[in-house]
Write an enzyme that holds these catalytic residues in place. Structure first.
Site, PDB file in Angstrom:
ATOM      1  CG  ASP A   1      -5.549   2.383 -13.900  1.00 61.71           C
ATOM      2  OD1 ASP A   1      -5.568   1.278 -13.336  1.00 61.71           O
ATOM      3  OD2 ASP A   1      -4.493   2.931 -14.260  1.00 61.71           O
TER       4      ASP A   1
ATOM      5  CE  LYS B   1       3.338   4.782  -4.319  1.00 61.45           C
ATOM      6  NZ  LYS B   1       4.651   4.218  -4.677  1.00 61.45           N
TER       7      LYS B   1
ATOM      8  CG  HIS C   1      -3.806   4.855  -6.832  1.00 58.21           C
ATOM      9  ND1 HIS C   1      -3.846   3.822  -5.925  1.00 58.21           N
ATOM     10  CD2 HIS C   1      -3.344   4.309  -7.991  1.00 58.21           C
ATOM     11  CE1 HIS C   1      -3.432   2.704  -6.503  1.00 58.21           C
ATOM     12  NE2 HIS C   1      -3.124   2.977  -7.747  1.00 58.21           N
TER      13      HIS C   1
ATOM     14  NE  ARG D   1      -5.259 -21.752 -14.923  1.00 51.41           N
ATOM     15  CZ  ARG D   1      -5.919 -21.622 -16.075  1.00 51.41           C
ATOM     16  NH1 ARG D   1      -6.394 -20.453 -16.436  1.00 51.41           N
ATOM     17  NH2 ARG D   1      -6.086 -22.673 -16.859  1.00 51.41           N
TER      18      ARG D   1
END
Length: 480
Positions: free
Chosen positions: A230, A177, A235, A46
């Site tokens: 989260d 990773k 993960h 933006r």
């Protein structure tokens, strides 16, 4: 292999993720000659910029986040020559016409979409309207991809309306990773480990993802997510799946992801008593005083900043083996680690001489330093007239030592290169995401039914004392 993309469109190009990870990763790939010579990078956000002002912004990001030894002005110039910029409000249909013009003649195109989830559908609809969708366009999606199974399905349905699953690349940066990928090599390229990788020889598995930081400016997002959504949902469940999966027939996207889905679908529903949630209070981290979560957020909240779980994979290989997961903020140290605890020897010939043999452990450290350590028992040097003495001896494979001649790469370098080349192996498939959400939604339902609230824990500690009790009531201890 699919054709390599000739255009990469980078949404959110002026954001923090782009400055810290994406632009340095693309620079590193250009510097090492790994990107197609004809690849053009169209950055968009933006913020009002032209090519020159965005180039100056990108150069500052490289200088700030690329190690000094790796920064080469000539390589930076070559990278910036590939980059153009289009100012775009994601909800403005006319802006997408300018984006399509900048992308040029339709060819193999890769799009990296890092926007708020509320903008996914209008962005995808507008991309499709200007021809930037379909079989010739790959779409990479940065999390968060929903807040529960229902919202995740809505996002996936919106994506599927314009992009086939084979062209959809859902990102979990942990999969980029090196040590996470090395877990597959460790298991399936070494006959030494695979025969003992089961309930017959393994006592339990621990997965820890801990942080020393608090909210760090992410309060609005984090308070709506919490530690479970989260960290655990993406993960940690990906790490668990890689530890527990069966050997794939081939190292390709379909075979690897098929085996991960089987693990995720075998997870036993979590009972409330097999989980602990906490929220950090004031304390000290690294000898520095820090405030509570409520102080950092600016208001009281029932969001958890720490989760500990006792999980089970209900299949033949892992029957009876607990997987202990814990993640939290404001812990004593930052680490991501998988600890494989093997069983005791069935009979110790040294016990009668006063020497105890500790069970072997394989510790796979992912961050802050990548390392693999196998803890073995050995005789301690000496005459041992009163009885043999045993000591744990670590056999360590540090990447810095074993691969000193290889540059350590940012995880996003691998993921961006795979996106450009069309290899989805290290990306997450829709059925994986939805299996993860289904399990996590069950945990949250169990918490709600039991009326669980986060327990306070002092910053700089390993969560509430109940998290210690969770594992110690089974006669085990966390690997601290």
């Amino acid at each position: 292999m699919p054709d390599k993309a000739t255009t990469l469109i980078l949404f959110g190009a002026t954001g923090d993720l782009a400055a810290r990870m994406l632009l340095p990763s693309l620079y590193g790939l250009v510097r090492d000659g790994l990107l197609p010579e004809n690849l053009r990078i169209v950055a968009t956000a933006r913020s009002a910029h032209d090519d020159a002002s965005f180039g100056a912004l990108a150069l500052e990001a490289l200088k700030a986040h690329v190690p000094a030894a790796a920064f080469e002005p000539e390589a930076a110039d070559r990278f910036l020559e590939k980059v153009s910029y289009v100012t775009l409000d994601a909800t403005d249909a006319d802006g997408y016409k300018r984006l399509a013009e900048a992308a040029g003649t339709p060819g193999e195109t890769a799009i990296f979409l890092s926007t708020a989830p509320s903008l996914f559908k209008p962005t995808i609809d507008n991309l499709a309207a200007v021809g930037l969708a379909g079989d010739h366009v790959r779409l990479a999606l940065e999390k968060p991809l929903g807040s529960d199974l229902a919202s995740s399905c809505q996002i996936n349905d919106a994506v599927a309306s314009a992009f086939p699953e084979s062209q959809t690349f859902r990102i979990d940066h942990y999969l980029g990773k090196e040590t996470v990928q090395n877990l597959l090599a460790l298991r399936f390229a070494n006959l030494l480990f695979e025969p003992v990788w089961s309930a017959r020889f393994i006592d339990h598995v621990q997965i820890t993802v801990s942080e020393t930081i608090g909210l760090e400016g992410r309060g609005d997002y984090y308070d709506g997510a919490g530690a479970l959504r989260d960290m655990v949902q993406n993960h940690m469940l990906q790490l668990l799946a890689l530890v527990a999966m069966e050997p794939p027939s081939h190292f390709d996207a379909t075979a690897v992801r098929d085996e991960k889905v089987k693990v995720l679908r075998s997870l036993r529903p979590i009972r409330a008593e097999d989980s602990v949630i906490g929220q950090y209070a004031g304390g000290a981290v690294g000898n520095q005083p820090v405030g509570s979560y409520a102080e950092d957020l600016g208001r009281t909240s029932g969001t958890e900043t720490f989760v500990a779980l006792k999980a089970h994979v209900d299949n033949w290989r892992w029957a009876g083996v607990p997987f202990y997961l814990r993640t939290g903020k404001r812990c004593p140290e930052r680490k991501t680690e998988i600890a494989i605890q093997f069983k005791d020897v069935p009979h110790s010939m040294f016990a009668s001489r006063g020497a105890g043999a500790a069970p072997n452990r394989l510790i796979i450290a992912i961050q802050p330093e990548e390392n693999i350590t196998l803890e073995l028992m050995a005789k301690q040097p000496g005459l041992d007239r009163g009885g043999i003495r045993l000591r744990e001896v670590p056999l360590a494979i540090g990447r810095a030592d074993a691969f000193a001649d290889v540059r350590r790469r940012i995880a996003y370098e691998r993921l961006l290169l795979d996106l450009i080349e069309g290899d989805p192996t290290l990306f997450v498939r829709r059925d994986e995401v939805e299996a993860q959400w289904q399990w996590v939604d069950g945990i949250r339902a169990a918490w709600a039914q039991a009326g669980m609230q986060p327990r306070p824990y002092a910053s700089g500690t390993w969560g509430p004392s109940a998290a210690i009790a969770l594992i110690e009531r089974d006669g085990r201890s966390w690997n601290d």
